[in-house]
Motif scaffolding. Structure first.
Motif, mmCIF file in Angstrom:
data_model
loop_
_atom_site.group_PDB
_atom_site.id
_atom_site.type_symbol
_atom_site.label_atom_id
_atom_site.label_comp_id
_atom_site.label_asym_id
_atom_site.label_seq_id
_atom_site.Cartn_x
_atom_site.Cartn_y
_atom_site.Cartn_z
ATOM 1 N N HIS A 88 20.876 58.312 31.328
ATOM 2 C CA HIS A 88 21.548 57.673 30.195
ATOM 3 C C HIS A 88 21.602 56.162 30.372
ATOM 4 C CE1 HIS A 88 22.883 61.803 29.375
ATOM 5 N NE2 HIS A 88 23.058 61.385 28.150
ATOM 6 N N LEU A 89 21.757 55.723 31.607
ATOM 7 C CA LEU A 89 21.755 54.285 31.861
ATOM 8 C C LEU A 89 20.378 53.701 31.557
ATOM 9 C CD1 LEU A 89 23.664 52.079 32.830
ATOM 10 C CD2 LEU A 89 22.866 52.500 35.166
ATOM 11 N N GLU A 90 19.345 54.431 31.934
ATOM 12 C CA GLU A 90 17.991 53.967 31.621
ATOM 13 C C GLU A 90 17.780 53.906 30.109
ATOM 14 O OE1 GLU A 90 14.490 55.172 33.454
ATOM 15 O OE2 GLU A 90 15.334 55.413 35.448
ATOM 16 N N ARG A 91 18.257 54.910 29.403
ATOM 17 C CA ARG A 91 18.111 54.917 27.947
ATOM 18 C C ARG A 91 18.826 53.721 27.335
ATOM 19 N NH1 ARG A 91 20.779 59.688 24.479
ATOM 20 N NH2 ARG A 91 22.641 58.512 25.033
ATOM 21 N N ALA A 92 19.974 53.370 27.910
ATOM 22 C CA ALA A 92 20.742 52.230 27.391
ATOM 23 C C ALA A 92 19.956 50.935 27.500
ATOM 24 C CB ALA A 92 22.066 52.105 28.147
ATOM 25 N N PHE A 93 19.128 50.825 28.530
ATOM 26 C CA PHE A 93 18.383 49.594 28.748
ATOM 27 C C PHE A 93 17.180 49.453 27.822
ATOM 28 C CE2 PHE A 93 21.065 49.005 32.283
ATOM 29 C CZ PHE A 93 20.912 47.709 32.720
ATOM 30 N N THR A 94 16.937 50.439 26.991
ATOM 31 C CA THR A 94 15.905 50.289 25.962
ATOM 32 C C THR A 94 16.467 49.628 24.714
ATOM 33 O OG1 THR A 94 16.309 52.490 24.994
ATOM 34 C CG2 THR A 94 14.740 52.362 26.822
ATOM 35 N N ALA A 95 17.793 49.464 24.646
ATOM 36 C CA ALA A 95 18.426 48.802 23.500
ATOM 37 C C ALA A 95 18.297 47.287 23.647
ATOM 38 C CB ALA A 95 19.893 49.196 23.399
ATOM 39 N N PRO A 96 18.336 46.539 22.539
ATOM 40 C CA PRO A 96 18.247 45.073 22.634
ATOM 41 C C PRO A 96 19.410 44.450 23.407
ATOM 42 C CG PRO A 96 17.825 45.813 20.386
ATOM 43 C CD PRO A 96 18.345 46.995 21.133
ATOM 44 N N LYS A 97 20.616 44.987 23.210
ATOM 45 C CA LYS A 97 21.794 44.457 23.891
ATOM 46 C C LYS A 97 22.394 45.553 24.761
ATOM 47 C CE LYS A 97 22.851 41.273 20.088
ATOM 48 N NZ LYS A 97 22.349 40.094 20.803
ATOM 49 N N VAL A 98 22.533 45.274 26.046
ATOM 50 C CA VAL A 98 23.028 46.252 27.007
ATOM 51 C C VAL A 98 24.402 45.813 27.496
ATOM 52 C CG1 VAL A 98 22.618 47.409 29.212
ATOM 53 C CG2 VAL A 98 20.679 46.760 27.752
ATOM 54 N N THR A 99 25.379 46.722 27.408
ATOM 55 C CA THR A 99 26.701 46.450 27.972
ATOM 56 C C THR A 99 27.085 47.606 28.893
ATOM 57 O OG1 THR A 99 27.917 47.506 26.145
ATOM 58 C CG2 THR A 99 27.427 45.146 25.942
ATOM 59 N N PRO A 128 15.217 44.256 27.286
ATOM 60 C CA PRO A 128 16.409 43.960 26.476
ATOM 61 C C PRO A 128 16.580 42.457 26.309
ATOM 62 C CG PRO A 128 17.040 44.525 28.707
ATOM 63 C CD PRO A 128 15.564 44.768 28.617
ATOM 64 N N GLU A 129 17.258 42.075 25.257
ATOM 65 C CA GLU A 129 17.536 40.657 25.031
ATOM 66 C C GLU A 129 18.681 40.168 25.901
ATOM 67 O OE1 GLU A 129 18.359 40.269 20.912
ATOM 68 O OE2 GLU A 129 16.384 40.972 20.255
ATOM 69 N N SER A 130 19.685 41.020 26.112
ATOM 70 C CA SER A 130 20.852 40.592 26.879
ATOM 71 C C SER A 130 21.413 41.753 27.693
ATOM 72 C CB SER A 130 21.941 40.044 25.950
ATOM 73 O OG SER A 130 22.433 41.063 25.096
ATOM 74 N N ILE A 131 22.039 41.405 28.810
ATOM 75 C CA ILE A 131 22.727 42.377 29.658
ATOM 76 C C ILE A 131 24.083 41.795 30.015
ATOM 77 C CG2 ILE A 131 22.716 43.695 31.812
ATOM 78 C CD1 ILE A 131 19.689 43.394 31.887
ATOM 79 N N ASP A 132 25.141 42.537 29.732
ATOM 80 C CA ASP A 132 26.498 42.107 30.073
ATOM 81 C C ASP A 132 27.189 43.230 30.846
ATOM 82 O OD1 ASP A 132 26.814 39.444 28.629
ATOM 83 O OD2 ASP A 132 26.143 40.743 26.997
ATOM 84 N N VAL A 133 27.574 42.938 32.070
ATOM 85 C CA VAL A 133 28.194 43.929 32.951
ATOM 86 C C VAL A 133 29.576 43.435 33.348
ATOM 87 C CG1 VAL A 133 28.006 45.218 35.121
ATOM 88 C CG2 VAL A 133 25.928 44.601 33.846
ATOM 89 N N ARG A 134 30.564 44.336 33.292
ATOM 90 C CA ARG A 134 31.899 44.032 33.797
ATOM 91 C C ARG A 134 32.260 45.084 34.846
ATOM 92 N NH1 ARG A 134 35.930 43.115 28.798
ATOM 93 N NH2 ARG A 134 35.182 45.214 28.270
ATOM 94 N N ILE A 135 32.820 44.619 35.949
ATOM 95 C CA ILE A 135 33.147 45.491 37.073
ATOM 96 C C ILE A 135 34.615 45.315 37.425
ATOM 97 C CG2 ILE A 135 32.693 45.979 39.507
ATOM 98 C CD1 ILE A 135 29.827 44.952 39.055
ATOM 99 N N LEU A 136 35.364 46.421 37.425
ATOM 100 C CA LEU A 136 36.775 46.434 37.814
ATOM 101 C C LEU A 136 36.923 47.240 39.100
ATOM 102 C CD1 LEU A 136 38.867 47.140 34.568
ATOM 103 C CD2 LEU A 136 39.253 45.266 36.175
#
Length: 280
Positions: A88-99, A128-136
């Motif tokens: 599912h994470l790999e599938r998400a990275f086929t989108a233009p914007k990844v969060t 992808p055009e952008s990748i935004d990751v937040r880690i808590l």
């Protein structure tokens, strides 16, 4: 296992895959047990053979089952971890914007799971055009109720120091690998933010592209570790033994998956606000 619901917004392939996954994770289908054949699944659930094959392929991609040539498809003796996260994470990275929003103990699993889609960006397979990751992650500078010494349930500063090194290695590793892709021009925009907060989580949570949520509880297990020059038995949170449950937002506002993911996002934002940002 339940029947396919014609009124469900999920496509039959996804419904059947979810049923198979649930049966495996709850033990209705035992390790080593053979799955019904494609034609048997198609007849039992009133779907096409192609749909049945696609559903089996989905749980196979998640590492829950394996094929034995000439014999059929069997439940794995030990399912891979994290269940379902990597595809599912790999599938998400086929989108233009990844969060990706992650909350957990050390970000070790996140670091391992995200490496493959990042490699595919380097290879030119994903763009992808952008990748935004937040880690808590929990603040290692604050005493913890858990993990704790098994002997007296006391906080262990030495253990927190050890976990701080592990957190930094993996959280900062994600930070460096994602921002490197922007630096060399493979993506247009990238951000990785890391915050610590004054509590230790008893669960891990991933929210991917605000569509997929993965949630799992940390089992508490005894571990003997060398701390301050002596072996210490700790009550530890063991992420590798956490089963992840997956929900997908299908766009139906009244559905349970959509409401669950919405609540996960609200919880995440509330904790993010009280977190303290740390830099590599």
């Amino acid at each position: 296992m339940n029947a396919i619901d014609p009124d469900d917004v999920r496509p039959p392939r996804r419904q059947l895959a979810d049923l198979l996954r649930a049966a495996i994770l709850t033990g209705k289908l035992k390790p080593g047990e053979k799955l019904p054949s494609g034609p048997e699944l198609a007849e039992r659930y009133g779907v096409s053979k192609v749909t049945a094959q696609q559903a089996v392929s989905e749980v196979r991609a998640e590492g829950l089952v394996f094929s034995r040539p000439g014999s059929g498809v069997f439940v794995k003796e030990r399912t891979s971890r994290p269940v379902g996260l990597r595809p599912h994470l790999e599938r998400a990275f086929t989108a233009p914007k990844v969060t990706v929003d992650f909350a957990g103990f050390a970000a070790e699993t996140l670091h391992g799971a995200i490496s493959e889609p990042l490699d595919k960006i380097r290879d030119g397979r994903f763009r992808p055009e952008s990748i935004d990751v937040r880690i808590l992650v929990p603040d290692p500078g604050t005493p913890w109720a858990l993990p704790a010494r098994a002997s007296d349930l006391a906080d262990s500063p030495a253990f927190r120091k050890r976990m701080e090194r592990i957190m930094e290695r993996h959280a900062f590793g994600v930070h460096d690998e994602v921002l490197e892709l922007k630096r060399i021009g493979l993506i247009n925009s990238a951000s990785v933010q890391i915050r610590v907060y004054p509590a230790t989580p008893l669960f891990k949570l991933y929210i991917i592209n605000q569509i997929d949520a993965f949630f799992g509880f940390y089992p508490i297990e005894e571990h003997q570790l060398p701390l301050d020059g002596e072996d210490t038995v700790m009550l530890d949170l063991v992420g590798k033994n956490a089963t992840l449950f997956h929900l997908e937002n299908q766009g139906e506002q009244e559905s349970f998956p959509t409401q669950f993911i919405d609540q996960c996002q609200l919880w995440y934002e509330s904790v993010w606000k009280i977190g303290r940002e740390i830099q590599p």
